[in-house]
Enzyme design. Structure first.
Site, PDB file in Angstrom:
ATOM      1  N   HIS A 203      44.840  44.629  27.070  1.00 36.02           N
ATOM      2  CA  HIS A 203      44.008  43.429  27.165  1.00 36.02           C
ATOM      3  C   HIS A 203      44.782  42.166  26.817  1.00 36.02           C
ATOM      4  O   HIS A 203      44.541  41.102  27.396  1.00 36.02           O
ATOM      5  CB  HIS A 203      42.769  43.569  26.280  1.00 36.02           C
ATOM      6  N   GLU A 430      43.970  53.825  45.040  1.00 34.11           N
ATOM      7  CA  GLU A 430      44.637  53.945  43.747  1.00 34.11           C
ATOM      8  C   GLU A 430      44.822  55.411  43.359  1.00 34.11           C
ATOM      9  O   GLU A 430      45.332  55.721  42.280  1.00 34.11           O
ATOM     10  CB  GLU A 430      43.822  53.209  42.665  1.00 34.11           C
ATOM     11  N   ASP A 454      46.767  51.698  38.792  1.00 35.21           N
ATOM     12  CA  ASP A 454      46.268  53.076  38.769  1.00 35.21           C
ATOM     13  C   ASP A 454      47.048  53.972  39.726  1.00 35.21           C
ATOM     14  O   ASP A 454      47.244  55.156  39.444  1.00 35.21           O
ATOM     15  CB  ASP A 454      44.780  53.105  39.116  1.00 35.21           C
ATOM     16  N   CYS A 501      46.038  44.317  45.008  1.00 35.81           N
ATOM     17  CA  CYS A 501      45.425  43.527  43.941  1.00 35.81           C
ATOM     18  C   CYS A 501      45.867  43.983  42.567  1.00 35.81           C
ATOM     19  O   CYS A 501      45.306  43.576  41.557  1.00 35.81           O
ATOM     20  CB  CYS A 501      43.901  43.565  44.044  1.00 35.81           C
TER      21      CYS A 501
END
Length: 578
Positions: A203, A430, A454, A501
Site C-alpha cells: 500500500h 492475470e 498478478d 493496467c
C-alpha cells in the site's frame, strides 16, 4: 559514492548508497524525518484510566472499549481520506472490529492473563496465519500490528504511534508504514518515502505511485538514517544516497527538472512514426477521476471499484454505486473511455457481507469474478448500477472482470454485462491460463486488459506482496513477457484492443517493449504518464518491436532491461536517466 549498505546500529556515512527497490522513477533531495516505532510496552504492564490502574473486573470492558475506539478512529480517518488511503484505512478499521480477534483476546483476559500479553499473543497467532496464507493477507500483517500498537498504547495511557508532523518538505523514512501512518502524512510536504520493509506492490508503494512521490522500499539500513540528515532518493535506480555532494545534488535536481519539463507535452500517446498507443490512468474513486478533468489523459484504463465495498458491514446499495459511477463518467466526459473493473475482492480481501469461508490459500481461492459462485448478487447489483450511471450521463463504460481463467467464464461475464444493458465487455488477463487461451477468450469479449502484477505472481509462483521474492516478480521476467506477447498476438488476430493496467505500464522502458509486443493501451498512475509519453514519442514502432524481441530473447530480467536500454534513443536515455 560508496556503494555499500550499513548496519542499523550506526548512521550510514556521507556518500553511502543504500540499495532498495524503486517505485516509479522520480527523484528528490531533502531532510529525513523518521517514523518512530511504537513504544515497547511490557506484557504485564497495567491498564490505565486517567493515570490509575483499572480494576481486574473491569479489564474486559476496557479492552473492548480500546478496540472500539481504535476502529472508530480509523474509520474517521478513512472518512477524511480519499482513494487508496481511504480503502486501506477502512479495511484496517474492519480488522480492529474483527470479533474473532477481539474475542480471543477477551477470553485470555477473563482467564487472568494481562491484557497487553493477551493482545500480543493473539496478534502473533493471527500474524503467523496471515503470513502463511500469503497474498493480500500477508500484506495485512503490517495493518494488524498497527491495530495492536494503537490498542496497546491506548490501554497503557500512551499517545498513539504515528508519523510526526512535517514542518517542511521532507523524506519520510520508516521500517514500514501502516495505512494509518500514510493517512496521517501531509502529502504536500512529503518529498519521498523510504522503507526498510514492504514491497513494490504494497500500500505504501501504491499511494506513492498515485501521488507521484518517489519511493524506495526494502532499503537495508534505512532505519539507521538520522533525523535531519539529507538524502537523495532515486526511485528509478532504487537508491538512497546519504548526504549527497554538491555535484550529486546537481545531477538529481537536473533529473527532477527534466521530469517536470516532460509535463508540457499533452498530445495523445503515440510513437515517433504515428502509431497510436492510448495513455490512460488508473483510479480508485470518483475524487481521483475529478482530478483528471484537465489532465493530459485519454481516459481511465482501470477504475478499481473495491473502495466502495471494503471496510463496510453491508454492501453498498445500487443507488450508492450508481451515484459514484456517474461521478466518474461525468468527470471524464463522453470523449474519454472509462474501463471499470468489477469488484476484485474475496477471501484474500475479506468482505464482512459476503459470508466467505476461510481459505488456506486465498490467492488461489474465491476472488474477483469467482465471487459469483458464492455471492452472485454483488455482480448483478454492480452491473445494474453501472448501466444506470451510463444512462444518466450518456456515457457507456467499458466493463471488465478480474480473475478470469477460462473462455467459459468470459462468455458468462459478457452475457451478464449485455443482459444489464451495457455494451462493452472485457476481462482481465492475470492468470496464465487466460493468456495461453487468449484467442478463445477474445472470441467471447470485446477487449482484454493485462494485470501484470498478478500475471507475474501466478506465472512465477511467487506471492507478489512478499518483498523477498521481488526478483521473481520482476516485470522483465521473460516468461511473463511471453504470456503478454501471446495475448497481444491474439488481440491483433481478433482485431480487438489489448491493454496493460499493471505497474509495468508505468515504466517508460517497459512501455516501449509492451508497444512492440502489440499492446494498444497503457494505463498507470497519472504521475507516470509524462515519461511514458516522452519515451514513446522518441521511438518508432519498428524500434519498439526490436526492443520487444531483445527483451524476449534475454536470459533474465536484468539482461532484458539492459538490452532494451542499449537500444534507446540517446536523448531519451539522457532524459530518462537510464
Amino acid at each position: 559514492m560508496t556503494d555499500t549498505q550499513t548496519e542499523n546500529s550506526a548512521p550510514p556515512a556521507a556518500g553511502t548508497v543504500l540499495q532498495g527497490v524503486g517505485v516509479g522513477r522520480r527523484v528528490a533531495v531533502g531532510p529525513v524525518v523518521r517514523v518512530q516505532p511504537a513504544p515497547a510496552v511490557p506484557g504485564d504492564a497495567p491498564v490505565l484510566r486517567d493515570g490509575a490502574p483499572v480494576p481486574a473486573e473491569e479489564l474486559p470492558d476496557a479492552v473492548t472499549a480500546a478496540f472500539a475506539a481504535v476502529g472508530d478512529g480509523l474509520r474517521e480517518q478513512a472518512g477524511r481520506a480519499t482513494g487508496t488511503v481511504a480503502e486501506v484505512l477502512g479495511a484496517t478499521a474492519m480488522m480492529a472490529d474483527d470479533p474473532a480477534l477481539r474475542d480471543q483476546v477477551l477470553g485470555r483476559v477473563r482467564g487472568g492473563e494481562p491484557p497487553v500479553a493477551a493482545i500480543d499473543a493473539v496478534v502473533g497467532t493471527f500474524a503467523a496465519m496471515f503470513e502463511q496464507a500469503g497474498g493480500y493477507l500477508a500484506e495485512r500483517v503490517t495493518d494488524l500490528r498497527s491495530v495492536r500498537d494503537r490498542v496497546v498504547s491506548r490501554l497503557a495511557g500512551l499517545p498513539a504511534p504515528g508519523v510526526p508532523e512535517l514542518h517542511a518538505p521532507s523524506v519520510v523514512v520508516a521500517r514500514d508504514l501502516a495505512p494509518a501512518d500514510t493517512a496521517a502524512l501531509d502529502l504536500e510536504r512529503v518529498l519521498a518515502l523510504v522503507t526498510e520493509e514492504g514491497g513494490p506492490t504494497g500500500h505504501t508503494a501504491i499511494i506513492a505511485g498515485q501521488n507521484g512521490i518517489p519511493c524506495v522500499v526494502r532499503v537495508t539500513g534505512a532505519s539507521a538514517l538520522a533525523d535531519g540528515s539529507v538524502v537523495g532518493v532515486d526511485a528509478a535506480a532504487g537508491t538512497v544516497l546519504v548526504e549527497p555532494s554538491d555535484d550529486d545534488r546537481a545531477v538529481l535536481e537536473a533529473r527532477a527538472a527534466a521530469e517536470r519539463a516532460l509535463e508540457s507535452d499533452t498530445e495523445p500517446g503515440g510513437t515517433a512514426d504515428g502509431h497510436r498507443v492510448q495513455l490512460l490512468a488508473n483510479i480508485g474513486t470518483a475524487e481521483d477521476a475529478e482530478k483528471l478533468v484537465g489532465a493530459a489523459v485519454e481516459g481511465v484504463g482501470l477504475f478499481r471499484t473495491e473502495v466502495l465495498f471494503l471496510g463496510r458491514q453491508q454492501a453498498p446499495t445500487v443507488d450508492e454505486q450508481a451515484a459514484a459511477y456517474a461521478r466518474v463518467l461525468r468527470a471524464l466526459g463522453p470523449d474519454r473511455k472509462v474501463v471499470v473493473r468489477t469488484l476484485d475482492a474475496g477471501a484474500d480481501k475479506p468482505l464482512a457481507f459476503a459470508n466467505l469461508h476461510a481459505e488456506e490459500n486465498p490467492a488461489l481461492g474465491v476472488r474477483g469474478y469467482r465471487l459469483v459462485r458464492s455471492a452472485p448478487a454483488l455482480l448483478t447489483d454492480q452491473l445494474t448500477a453501472l448501466a444506470r450511471a451510463g444512462e444518466e450521463t450518456g456515457t457507456q463504460p467499458w466493463v471488465m472482470a478480474p480473475m478470469i481463467a477460462t473462455p467459459a467464464e468470459s462468455r458468462a461475464f459478457a452475457d451478464a454485462v449485455h443482459a444489464a444493458g451495457l455494451r462493452t465487455a472485457g476481462v482481465m488477463v492475470e492468470v496464465p491460463a487466460a493468456a495461453l487461451r487468449a484467442g478463445h477468450v477474445l472470441d467471447e469479449v470485446d477487449f482484454v486488459s493485462l494485470g501484470t502484477n498478478d500475471l507475474a505472481q501466478y506465472t512465477m509462483a511467487a506471492d507478489r506482496l512478499l518483498g523477498e521474492l521481488v526478483d521473481l516478480l520482476d516485470a522483465w521476467q521473460p516468461a511473463v513477457l511471453e504470456l503478454v506477447a501471446a495475448t497481444a498476438r491474439a488481440g491483433a488476430a481478433a482485431g480487438k484492443p489489448v491493454g496493460v493496467c499493471g505497474e509495468s505500464a508505468s515504466d517508460p522502458l517497459m512501455a516501449l517493449v509492451l508497444t512492440g509486443l502489440g499492446v494498444t493501451s497503457l494505463s498507470m498512475s497519472p504521475a507516470a504518464l509524462p515519461a511514458v509519453r516522452f519515451a514513446l514519442r522518441r521511438h518508432t514502432l519498428e524500434a519498439c518491436r526490436a526492443m520487444a524481441e531483445a527483451a524476449l530473447a534475454a536470459a533474465d530480467p536484468a539482461a532484458g532491461r539492459a538490452a532494451v536500454a542499449g537500444l534507446l534513443d540517446p536523448e531519451a536515455r539522457a532524459t530518462l536517466g537510464v
